[in-house]
Design a protein around this motif. Sequence first.
Motif, PDB file in Angstrom:
ATOM      1  N   ARG A  91     -20.832  10.535  44.207  1.00 25.64           N
ATOM      2  CA  ARG A  91     -21.928  10.533  43.215  1.00 25.64           C
ATOM      3  C   ARG A  91     -22.922   9.398  43.489  1.00 25.64           C
ATOM      4  NH1 ARG A  91     -25.752  10.169  41.120  1.00 25.64           N
ATOM      5  NH2 ARG A  91     -26.381   9.925  38.956  1.00 25.64           N
ATOM      6  N   VAL A  92     -22.395   8.203  43.746  1.00 25.49           N
ATOM      7  CA  VAL A  92     -23.265   7.040  43.970  1.00 25.49           C
ATOM      8  C   VAL A  92     -24.033   7.219  45.280  1.00 25.49           C
ATOM      9  CG1 VAL A  92     -23.292   4.542  44.379  1.00 25.49           C
ATOM     10  CG2 VAL A  92     -21.802   5.489  42.601  1.00 25.49           C
ATOM     11  N   ILE A 124     -31.920   5.129  50.557  1.00 28.10           N
ATOM     12  CA  ILE A 124     -31.052   3.973  50.850  1.00 28.10           C
ATOM     13  C   ILE A 124     -29.857   4.461  51.676  1.00 28.10           C
ATOM     14  CG2 ILE A 124     -29.590   2.182  49.790  1.00 28.10           C
ATOM     15  CD1 ILE A 124     -31.326   2.538  47.215  1.00 28.10           C
ATOM     16  N   LYS A 125     -29.510   3.735  52.731  1.00 26.57           N
ATOM     17  CA  LYS A 125     -28.331   4.112  53.527  1.00 26.57           C
ATOM     18  C   LYS A 125     -27.072   3.783  52.723  1.00 26.57           C
ATOM     19  CE  LYS A 125     -29.843   4.895  57.989  1.00 26.57           C
ATOM     20  NZ  LYS A 125     -30.840   5.840  57.502  1.00 26.57           N
ATOM     21  N   ALA A 126     -26.089   4.701  52.757  1.00 30.01           N
ATOM     22  CA  ALA A 126     -24.851   4.503  51.985  1.00 30.01           C
ATOM     23  C   ALA A 126     -23.696   4.191  52.932  1.00 30.01           C
ATOM     24  CB  ALA A 126     -24.543   5.753  51.182  1.00 30.01           C
ATOM     25  N   VAL A 127     -22.966   3.137  52.617  1.00 30.72           N
ATOM     26  CA  VAL A 127     -21.824   2.728  53.438  1.00 30.72           C
ATOM     27  C   VAL A 127     -20.536   3.000  52.655  1.00 30.72           C
ATOM     28  CG1 VAL A 127     -20.703   0.802  54.634  1.00 30.72           C
ATOM     29  CG2 VAL A 127     -23.211   0.885  54.458  1.00 30.72           C
ATOM     30  N   ALA A 128     -19.585   3.673  53.316  1.00 30.12           N
ATOM     31  CA  ALA A 128     -18.288   3.940  52.679  1.00 30.12           C
ATOM     32  C   ALA A 128     -17.249   2.961  53.198  1.00 30.12           C
ATOM     33  CB  ALA A 128     -17.835   5.359  52.998  1.00 30.12           C
ATOM     34  N   LEU A 138     -28.512   7.945  35.867  1.00 33.84           N
ATOM     35  CA  LEU A 138     -28.049   6.603  35.478  1.00 33.84           C
ATOM     36  C   LEU A 138     -27.723   5.728  36.683  1.00 33.84           C
ATOM     37  CD1 LEU A 138     -25.881   7.619  32.388  1.00 33.84           C
ATOM     38  CD2 LEU A 138     -28.087   6.447  32.348  1.00 33.84           C
ATOM     39  N   VAL A 139     -27.285   6.332  37.781  1.00 34.46           N
ATOM     40  CA  VAL A 139     -26.965   5.524  38.962  1.00 34.46           C
ATOM     41  C   VAL A 139     -28.245   4.946  39.560  1.00 34.46           C
ATOM     42  CG1 VAL A 139     -25.892   5.518  41.246  1.00 34.46           C
ATOM     43  CG2 VAL A 139     -24.854   6.825  39.388  1.00 34.46           C
ATOM     44  N   LYS A 140     -29.300   5.769  39.606  1.00 35.67           N
ATOM     45  CA  LYS A 140     -30.581   5.249  40.116  1.00 35.67           C
ATOM     46  C   LYS A 140     -31.073   4.115  39.219  1.00 35.67           C
ATOM     47  CE  LYS A 140     -32.169   9.481  42.334  1.00 35.67           C
ATOM     48  NZ  LYS A 140     -33.040  10.649  42.170  1.00 35.67           N
ATOM     49  N   GLU A 141     -30.911   4.275  37.917  1.00 33.60           N
ATOM     50  CA  GLU A 141     -31.341   3.207  36.999  1.00 33.60           C
ATOM     51  C   GLU A 141     -30.538   1.934  37.254  1.00 33.60           C
ATOM     52  OE1 GLU A 141     -34.038   3.389  35.235  1.00 33.60           O
ATOM     53  OE2 GLU A 141     -34.305   5.487  35.785  1.00 33.60           O
TER      54      GLU A 141
END
Length: 500
Positions: free
Chosen positions: A16-17, A26-30, A308-311
């Motif tokens: 979700r995030v 934005i690049k997402a790192v797991a 809400l995550v973007k906020e």
Amino acid sequence: MFKKILVANRGEIAVRVMRACKEMGIKAVAVYSEVDRTALHVRIADEAYCVGPPPSSESYLQGDKIIDIAKDCGAEAIHPGYGFLAENPTFSRNVANAGLVFIGPSGGVIEHLGDKMSARKTMMNSGVPVVPGSEGGIEDEKQAVRLVNEIGLPVLIKAAAGGGGKGMRIVHAENEIKSAVRGAASEAQSAFGDGRVYIEKYLEQPRHIEIQILCDTHGNYLYFPERECSIQRRHQKVIEESPSPLVDPEMRRKMGEAAVAAAKASGYVNAGTVEFLVDKHKKFYFLEVNTRLQVEHPVTEMITGYDLVKEQIKIALGAELSIRQEDIVPKGNAIECRIYAEDPRNNFMPSVGKLISYEEPAGPGVRVDSGVYEGFTIPIFYDPMVSKLIAWGMDRQEAIDRMLRALSEYRIVGVETTIGFHKTVLQEANFRDGNISTHYIQEVLGDISVELEVTEDDMIAVASAVSYRRMKQDAQLTIGTAPSGSSGSAWKNSFRPARR
Ligand code: ADP
């Protein structure tokens, strides 16, 4: 804007995030444990790093390791999701001390609100109604007896450090006080390393209703329409909805303003949830603040349209909230069912294993936040949630009917699930009338057997899973096995059975 965010979590919330990150460029790192190498959150991340062996204490709870990974890969911020390190004040502090941004409140705020006794005191001092109870902790058993007599039976002995329903004991008679205090304290000591307990009046048939808040670093505070979370098992939510069938606009405003007062009193920043218990006279009492994104946040998103995550990300960056209180207008109703890999016929024991066949529902008004896919093996090491199924409708009736439709479209073969249990609740008359409390499952469903018969659709799903397995075996005989760790490869996709 941030260029790269590390998501310190797994499962549906990590996915979700990451989705919000991707939409924001934005690049997402797991990070992942050894058993999660092929998990969905790893597949959709831009980069992924192994953080340790399967037990969460050796992987997802390794805060310092995760901070090192974030620094090494050039992430500027860490989103903790919920659970694991999300409400750990030391982690929030260490992230900040490492020169990174923690997407959530400061360590000081988490620590203060995580202590239910200190949070109660702050709320009392700022005029937020709290459940009647002791002002501080229980010093000894004699004092406990005196306090219980003042408050009046029944009471609840609660752990200051409590969470996840642990460290709570109900007391109905005076002779139960001593053992309840001892039991709650020792459970809290072993679960949280903190045995302090206090007393609250035990509210009969309460409803659990909570308010989502957003607070920026510029002194702006917002409240969202309430979420009704009364359908619980062992003090844990299983179905949530928004708005609550109980709450009218005037009560909504009062609860929202109380939640904002609670946020102001504690210097809150970022997204949080102020939980209340509501009695049969519609009086509401502060319960606690959850200093993170809640599992049930999608129902709020579905009826307001905000992400809400973007906020959260924008607030963490220092941006001023662009939403005004009057912009937040609820539309329709949303319901969320937490779909667990648990066996309702066997006291909801975890039923982990491989998802031999897995098809999610879709169609109008349906959202599925999941962290799995067909062929994935749900590990035994973590919470066995498969997904959150959310249905939106123009009114509560439509939301319920849509949820029932979506539940009946959901195909999961390989593990037992709570889908049948949810169908039972959604068809039950008291639930449909909005006549619910935190005792609903125990009192109303106690003797209703959960719908567990095998339907024709289930049989079709099993048959398709079996034929899929045969196809796979045949393919392996003719062209050999797929390279290990390449579960997302075209090889496997080309042998997926056609979707119905
Ligand atoms: P935790 O942090 O362990 O989840 P909470 O304080 O949030 O504990 O309470 C969880 C649930 O326990 C509530 O939603 C409610 O069902 C029940 N509960 C807690 N306090 C009371 C109370 N004073 N009276 C009745 N039920 C309560």
